[in-house]
Design an enzyme around this catalytic site. Structure first.
Site, PDB file in Angstrom:
ATOM      1  N   ASP A  10       0.905  -0.932  -0.052  1.00 19.83           N
ATOM      2  CA  ASP A  10       0.085   0.035   0.127  1.00 19.83           C
ATOM      3  C   ASP A  10       0.984   0.998   0.025  1.00 19.83           C
ATOM      4  OD1 ASP A  10      -2.263   1.557   0.173  1.00 19.83           O
ATOM      5  OD2 ASP A  10      -2.398   1.744   2.473  1.00 19.83           O
ATOM      6  N   SER A  11       0.418   2.549  -0.184  1.00 21.70           N
ATOM      7  CA  SER A  11       0.912   3.548   0.057  1.00 21.70           C
ATOM      8  C   SER A  11       1.306   4.153   1.426  1.00 21.70           C
ATOM      9  CB  SER A  11       0.342   4.660  -0.629  1.00 21.70           C
ATOM     10  OG  SER A  11      -1.119   4.750   0.305  1.00 21.70           O
ATOM     11  N   TYR A  42      -1.446   8.350  -2.529  1.00 18.30           N
ATOM     12  CA  TYR A  42      -1.657   7.904  -3.875  1.00 18.30           C
ATOM     13  C   TYR A  42      -2.770   8.480  -4.501  1.00 18.30           C
ATOM     14  CZ  TYR A  42       2.197   4.148  -4.314  1.00 18.30           C
ATOM     15  OH  TYR A  42       3.146   3.390  -4.312  1.00 18.30           O
ATOM     16  N   GLY A  43      -3.892   8.801  -3.637  1.00 18.52           N
ATOM     17  CA  GLY A  43      -4.997   9.332  -4.271  1.00 18.52           C
ATOM     18  C   GLY A  43      -5.008  10.527  -5.073  1.00 18.52           C
ATOM     19  N   CYS A  74      -4.653  -1.705  -1.845  1.00 20.37           N
ATOM     20  CA  CYS A  74      -4.772  -0.251  -2.140  1.00 20.37           C
ATOM     21  C   CYS A  74      -5.684  -0.318  -3.365  1.00 20.37           C
ATOM     22  CB  CYS A  74      -3.600   0.235  -2.703  1.00 20.37           C
ATOM     23  SG  CYS A  74      -3.579   2.104  -2.900  1.00 20.37           S
ATOM     24  N   ASN A  75      -6.977   0.236  -3.088  1.00 16.38           N
ATOM     25  CA  ASN A  75      -8.017   0.564  -4.263  1.00 16.38           C
ATOM     26  C   ASN A  75      -7.430   1.536  -5.146  1.00 16.38           C
ATOM     27  OD1 ASN A  75     -10.888  -0.531  -2.972  1.00 16.38           O
ATOM     28  ND2 ASN A  75      -9.487   0.033  -1.276  1.00 16.38           N
ATOM     29  N   THR A  76      -6.423   2.497  -4.946  1.00 16.71           N
ATOM     30  CA  THR A  76      -6.129   3.677  -5.789  1.00 16.71           C
ATOM     31  C   THR A  76      -5.256   2.990  -6.616  1.00 16.71           C
ATOM     32  OG1 THR A  76      -6.375   5.140  -3.993  1.00 16.71           O
ATOM     33  CG2 THR A  76      -5.227   5.765  -5.822  1.00 16.71           C
ATOM     34  N   GLU A 152      -3.758   7.457   9.157  1.00 17.98           N
ATOM     35  CA  GLU A 152      -2.449   7.420   9.349  1.00 17.98           C
ATOM     36  C   GLU A 152      -2.055   8.062  10.800  1.00 17.98           C
ATOM     37  OE1 GLU A 152       0.182   6.590   7.431  1.00 17.98           O
ATOM     38  OE2 GLU A 152      -0.965   5.860   5.894  1.00 17.98           O
ATOM     39  N   CYS A 183     -11.137   2.435   0.243  1.00 14.84           N
ATOM     40  CA  CYS A 183      -9.973   2.722   0.492  1.00 14.84           C
ATOM     41  C   CYS A 183      -9.428   1.817   1.719  1.00 14.84           C
ATOM     42  CB  CYS A 183      -9.961   4.457   0.847  1.00 14.84           C
ATOM     43  SG  CYS A 183      -8.112   4.655   1.540  1.00 14.84           S
ATOM     44  N   THR A 184      -8.308   1.186   1.727  1.00 17.13           N
ATOM     45  CA  THR A 184      -7.814   0.282   2.469  1.00 17.13           C
ATOM     46  C   THR A 184      -7.426   1.142   4.099  1.00 17.13           C
ATOM     47  OG1 THR A 184      -5.668   0.324   1.764  1.00 17.13           O
ATOM     48  CG2 THR A 184      -7.375  -1.571   1.026  1.00 17.13           C
TER      49      THR A 184
END
Ligand code: DGL
Length: 273
Positions: A10-11, A42-43, A74-76, A152, A183-184
């Site tokens: 993921d980011s 990332y979005g 990561c969906n993005t 975060e 979004c995770t």
């Protein structure tokens, strides 16, 4: 018995929500967690940059650790890079995309909310998911990076600001009976989101479905080559994160190792991009 080496990417910390779901079903597997915090969030990243970074980083870790399955948690990233990654890697790549299909199937009043990053909401992939599975639903979409930052901060021990959260979720109040956490990062705020929207709104994420998918994939793999150097748990980041110690403590508390920041093999993989 040899256990699979699973890479979760993921980011930022969002993929840890997927890691926890997968680990519940496969407690003995070897996990490597990689987050590209140097390019977070990332979005808001340009498409070409996103594709190049994800393919370079994921390929580098696969070589380093003899990975058996990749999970783009990561969906993005998944709504953009899966075709390129699958072309490049000879192992299974599982993506995480917004759970529009199950949400549409279970929404009583056919009123669905989609909460994701700005990029995921705008992606042709997401629009196609809606066209394919939720044509009969009224959809309210919100793209937010503020909520990603909130998750975060929570994992670094900071309190969630209820007022900010209520403002972000306002478009869903009284319009939605089912909300897709697309979004995770957002399942990490599940309790807080549920509290704001009330128990009548059903929250749906992709964690359990992904975990089941990985279980069925591992059953089909021929895992015989796991060695002492490639097995075990690892955590890598592409930069030193803010409040690194608090974050590393959390990551260790859920069974991974301390995070290794910008190791040479990852720096090399990004060289010249
Ligand atoms: N966790 C990521 C997702 O599922 C993205 C967060 C971000 O970096 O914007 O979309």
């Amino acid at each position: 018995m040899a256990q699979p080496n699973i890479l979760i990417f993921d980011s930022g910390v969002g993929g840890l929500s997927i890691y926890q779901s997968v680990r519940e079903l496969l407690p003995d597997a070897n996990y490597t967690y990689l987050f590209d915090n140097a390019a977070f969030p990332y979005g808001e990243l340009d498409d070409t940059q996103l594709i190049t970074r994800v393919t370079a980083l994921v390929s580098a870790v696969c070589m380093q650790h003899d990975i058996d399955i990749v999970v783009i948690a990561c969906n993005t990233a998944s709504t953009l890079v899966l075709p390129q990654l699958r072309e490049q890697l000879a192992i299974p790549v599982v993506g995480v995309v917004p759970a529009i299909k199950p949400a549409a199937a279970q929404s009583q009043y056919k009123t669905i909310g989609l909460l994701a990053t700005p990029a995921t909401v705008a992606r042709p992939y997401t629009k196609q998911l809606i066209a394919d599975y939720a044509k009969d639903c009224h959809i309210v979409s919100v793209g937010t990076t503020a909520l990603v930052h909130m998750a975060e901060r929570k994992l670094r021990g900071e309190a969630v600001n209820q007022e900010d959260l209520t403002a972000i979720l306002a478009p869903f109040a009284a319009t939605t009976d089912t909300l897709v956490l697309g979004c995770t990062h957002f399942p990490l705020l599940r309790e807080e989101i549920q509290q704001v929207l009330g128990e009548s709104v059903c929250l749906i994420d992709s964690g359990t479905a992904i975990a089941r998918r990985i279980v069925s994939l591992t059953a089909t793999l021929n895992i015989s080559s796991v060695t002492a150097t490639t097995s075990g748990n690892h955590a890598y980041a592409t930069a030193t994160p803010i409040k690194a110690d608090a974050l590393s403590d959390y990551i260790q508390s859920i069974g991974l190792t301390r995070v290794s920041y910008s190791p040479a093999f990852l720096v090399r993989s990004l060289h010249g991009l």
